[in-house]
Write an enzyme that holds these catalytic residues in place. Structure first.
Site, PDB file in Angstrom:
ATOM      1  N   HIS A  63       0.780  -1.230   0.000  1.00  0.00           N
ATOM      2  CA  HIS A  63       0.000   0.000   0.000  1.00  0.00           C
ATOM      3  C   HIS A  63       0.820   1.293   0.000  1.00  0.00           C
ATOM      4  CE1 HIS A  63      -3.520   2.347   0.224  1.00  0.00           C
ATOM      5  NE2 HIS A  63      -4.258   1.562   0.960  1.00  0.00           N
TER       6      HIS A  63
ATOM      7  N   TYR B   3     -14.636   5.867   8.564  1.00  0.00           N
ATOM      8  CA  TYR B   3     -13.621   6.277   7.582  1.00  0.00           C
ATOM      9  C   TYR B   3     -14.092   5.865   6.203  1.00  0.00           C
ATOM     10  CZ  TYR B   3      -8.855   6.669   5.588  1.00  0.00           C
ATOM     11  OH  TYR B   3      -7.755   7.020   4.853  1.00  0.00           O
TER      12      TYR B   3
ATOM     13  N   THR C 113      -4.911  10.491  -0.693  1.00  0.00           N
ATOM     14  CA  THR C 113      -6.253  10.281  -0.158  1.00  0.00           C
ATOM     15  C   THR C 113      -6.585  11.298   0.923  1.00  0.00           C
ATOM     16  OG1 THR C 113      -5.459   8.740   1.546  1.00  0.00           O
ATOM     17  CG2 THR C 113      -6.140   7.798  -0.582  1.00  0.00           C
TER      18      THR C 113
END
Length: 771
Positions: free
Chosen positions: A459, A575, A588
């Site tokens: 990630h 979230y 993001t």
């Protein structure tokens, strides 16, 4: 998405000696590393230079001086006196033309950057565009030029703005109001007011200072402190996965599927290097998104360190590393500069499958080191893999284009038990056996015995939409362009003289084996604790939701709020991942989906309020969610700003009770939508069975849920739900049932006359592809 796990309860220490206020080595200039002249002069083109030169020369021959004396000045200072005066005049005109051309490029870029900084269009009512926005759209089209390449817009994207502390604090207090009682809210308000009036101003000054010279004031710190400094395993906690087609397996032959897919990945890399991939845009608009993350898709690995990891990107390699039955092989996909055909790659993969060579000592479960604690892996790497054959083999893995696993299991949506099959499929892609994936690679592709495939991605280097774009291209190219013959093999001929894939060598001693065993134990405990439920909701999809004049994403988020309240009897900090790629090097931002409006709606519905009251509250909640999402996309979010203020405070060595409390709050419901970015590649109208299962991620909080969802065509929504067995209050299947019920209840509320959907398709299994 999965970054929410690392954005909770920060444990890293930032000191004046330890923080790096320089831009991270991957930021800024990376996007230009392989840029070609065309991108470098965008929005102009190289041919436009010739046009300017000819135009200036033509005006000179008409006895005009468009330079107002500058050409003569240039001619006076030319360091060439041997050529004729006429040649000097021409050369001076060319120099002036080039300078004029570069000035025009700079002006056009500056204008485009200012245009792309306009975001009011996003807040206008759907279907009603103001005159200002119409003029703006026309100007964006004019200044965008023709046929932009992948990185053409990078120099014209605006920088992420730093919100005012006052605005961020106000939005934060509003977001936590439905989660706390009056006394707790009053205490939080006092903390926030104290921060805003004192320390916040000082921290904001330093942050604005960084924003002046950084391309993005968030992204380098976000990568460093949220991802790379995390010391817990990245398997489950950070990595995420993507699935294959849901109802179709293009071929049941494992080697053939690998042959087509590997070939397609390298076709994508070739297009990426040539910048032939179209720049990503907001769907239905001409607005470009940042493409900086694409630079590290291939030939990238996360390198463990005792204090912090690093992301290393290498020049293109001509091979992939393949894991099968405990062995690692280097599979070259280029021969004399030529990319091997899918049939040749299939032939080479089959050689690996047929190879009976046993694993070396300690080799079979070596990958567990990448699945365990990062400090343990860093120490083991330094001790056992810093020289000799082990270093050469490790370098081979890390420098490979990507990692491939040939799995001996069969996975997918089985006709006999489709639900459990998808659950096991998800867990396999997320963690496998904890040693048969290389979790540090930018991405690893898994090919199962029955021809199914999937992808697991690290990630830190990029977010899910970047990986999803590659994966969509590979799936579409595999099935609709390359295809298979009647027997299920790849098309084409085989050069049987190809050298065999090379097995990597290892020298693993007993101490290293002991460390591998310890890492495997940590990873296995983590994997066993994951509870997963993947299901397809086929009763209705975004088509019917849009007929109710509601945002599909807002509809799902309200359904999740309702489902969570029914499941746990309370609300939680929620979230939802949003992107900030409207800005240069954007990644993001968090949308805090649990709002005063959403909680009021849920309480009203659960309290039996009249339908018209509930509908009004639902509209208000959905509109609020859309407002929050748009604000997050346009740089007015809450969490990234507070995160950066926290980093500055740690650097300055000052303590902020307010920031400490904000950054320690758990996200018990972490959600993310996986959008379909290239629907045109799949022709779902004629081939509706070629829909993807989507993808997902591990549980974010120990006592919470992770939910990924994906809209497929107009009548289907896929959900991926994760939590932990160790928490007695969570259950992925139970929460899935709550989501189904909430979806039905919301549709019935908004459209009372809607017919009860047909649920017979819930057990639909996989269909065989006709040859």
């Amino acid at each position: 998405m999965a970054e929410a796990h690392q954005a909770v309860a920060f444990q890293f220490t930032v000191t004046p000696d330890g923080i790096d206020l320089q831009l991270s080595h991957q930021s800024g200039i990376l996007i230009w590393k392989k840029s070609k002249v065309i991108s470098g002069v965008y929005p102009a083109s190289p041919s436009s230079w010739l046009f300017v030169v000819i135009a200036i020369l033509a005006t000179m021959y008409t006895r005009s001086d468009p330079s107002m004396g500058l050409i003569a000045k240039i001619q006076e200072h030319l360091p060439v006196s041997q050529i004729s005066s006429q040649c000097q005049a021409v050369l001076s005109a060319v120099v002036f033309s080039t300078m004029l051309w570069l000035l025009l490029i700079f002006t056009m870029r500056l204008c485009l950057k200012q245009l792309l900084s306009y975001h009011r269009w996003m807040f206008e009512q759907h279907g009603k565009m103001s005159t200002t926005t119409k003029i703006w759209v026309a100007l964006v089209r004019i200044f965008s030029g023709r046929k932009p390449l992948l990185y053409s817009y990078q120099g014209s994207l605006p920088n992420l703005p730093v919100p005012a502390v006052k605005d961020t604090v106000k939005r934060y207090l509003e977001s936590v109001r439905p989660l706390v009682d009056d006394a707790e809210y009053e205490r939080t308000t006092e903390l926030a007011a104290e921060f805003e009036s004192s320390l916040g101003k000082r921290l904001q000054w330093y942050l604005k200072l960084k924003a002046l010279w950084a391309s993005n004031y968030v992204s380098d710190w976000w990568e460093e402190y949220v991802y790379l400094r995390g010391r817990s395993p990245i398997m489950v906690n950070s990595n995420y996965y993507g699935m294959d087609f849901q109802y179709v397996t293009p071929t049941p032959i494992q080697a053939a599927r690998a042959g087509n897919a590997i070939h397609a990945f390298f076709l994508y890399r070739r297009k990426l290097n040539k910048e032939e991939i179209k720049p990503s845009r907001i769907p239905g608009t001409v607005i470009p998104l940042c493409s900086a993350q694409c630079e590290r898709i291939f030939n990238t690995a996360r390198i463990p360190g005792e204090e912090t990891d690093t992301v290393q990107h290498w020049e293109d390699s001509d091979y992939v590393v393949v894991y099968h039955s405990g062995r690692y092989f280097r599979l070259r996909v280029y021969q004399a500069g030529r990319l091997l055909s899918p049939r040749e790659i299939e032939f080479q993969v089959q050689r690996i499958l047929d190879d009976a060579t046993p694993p070396s000592r300690g080799e079979a479960k070596l990958g567990a080191l990448t699945a365990g604690e990062r400090i343990s892996w860093a120490k083991a790497r330094q001790t056992y893999f810093s020289s000799g054959v082990n270093k050469r083999s490790l370098d081979c893995i890390e420098r490979a284009a990507f990692f491939v696993t040939l799995d001996d299991d069969e996975r997918g949506m089985m006709a006999d038990n489709s639900s459990d099959g998808l659950d096991r499929y998800a867990k396999s892609l997320l963690h496998g056996n904890c040693y048969d994936r290389w979790f540090d690679k930018s991405f690893s592709v898994v090919f199962y015995k029955n021809g199914k495939s999937g992808i697991n991605a690290e990630h830190s280097w990029a977010d899910a939409p970047v990986v999803a774009h590659v994966w969509e291209y590979v799936l579409a190219t595999d099935s609709f362009q390359l295809g298979y013959n009647e027997e299920g093999h790849c098309k084409g001929e085989v050069d049987s003289s190809l050298p065999r894939p090379q097995k990597l060598g290892w020298e693993i001693d007993s101490e290293c084996e002991e460390q591998i065993t310890k890492s495997l134990a940590v990873a296995q405990a983590l994997a066993d604790d994951v509870d997963f439920h993947v299901f397809s909701f086929r009763e209705f999809g975004k088509g019917k939701i849009k007929k109710c004049r509601v945002s599909p994403d807002g509809f799902i988020q309200m359904a999740l709020q309702l489902a969570y309240f029914r499941d746990r009897g309370t609300f939680c900090l929620t979230y939802e991942a949003s992107m900030t790629r409207l800005f240069r090097e954007g990644r993001t931002e968090t949308v805090r989906s649990c709002s005063n409006e959403s909680s009021a709606f849920v309480r009203a519905l659960q309290g039996g309020e009249p339908a018209d009251v509930c509908r009004r509250l639902f509209r208000a909640a959905s509109d609020k969610h859309q407002q929050l999402y748009r604000m997050a996309m346009t740089g007015a979010g809450i969490d990234r700003h507070l995160f950066c203020l926290y980093v500055v405070s740690k650097y300055l060595g000052v303590d902020s009770p307010f920031l400490k409390e904000v950054l320690s709050e758990p996200w018990r419901l972490s959600t993310s939508q996986t959008p379909v970015q290239q629907a045109e590649l799949f022709d779902l109208a004629n081939h509706p069975e070629y829909v993807s299962c989507g993808g997902g991620f591990g549980p974010v909080a120990d006592d919470g849920y992770g939910v990924s969802y994906m809209f497929l065509a107009e009548n289907m929504i896929n959900f991926h739900i994760s939590c932990k067995h160790s928490c007695s209050e969570t259950d992925a299947h139970r929460f899935g049932d709550q989501i189904r019920a909430a979806l039905h209840d919301l549709l019935h509320l908004l459209d009372p006359l809607s017919k009860e959907p047909n649920r017979k398709e819930e057990s639909r299994g996989e269909v065989k592809k006709e040859k």
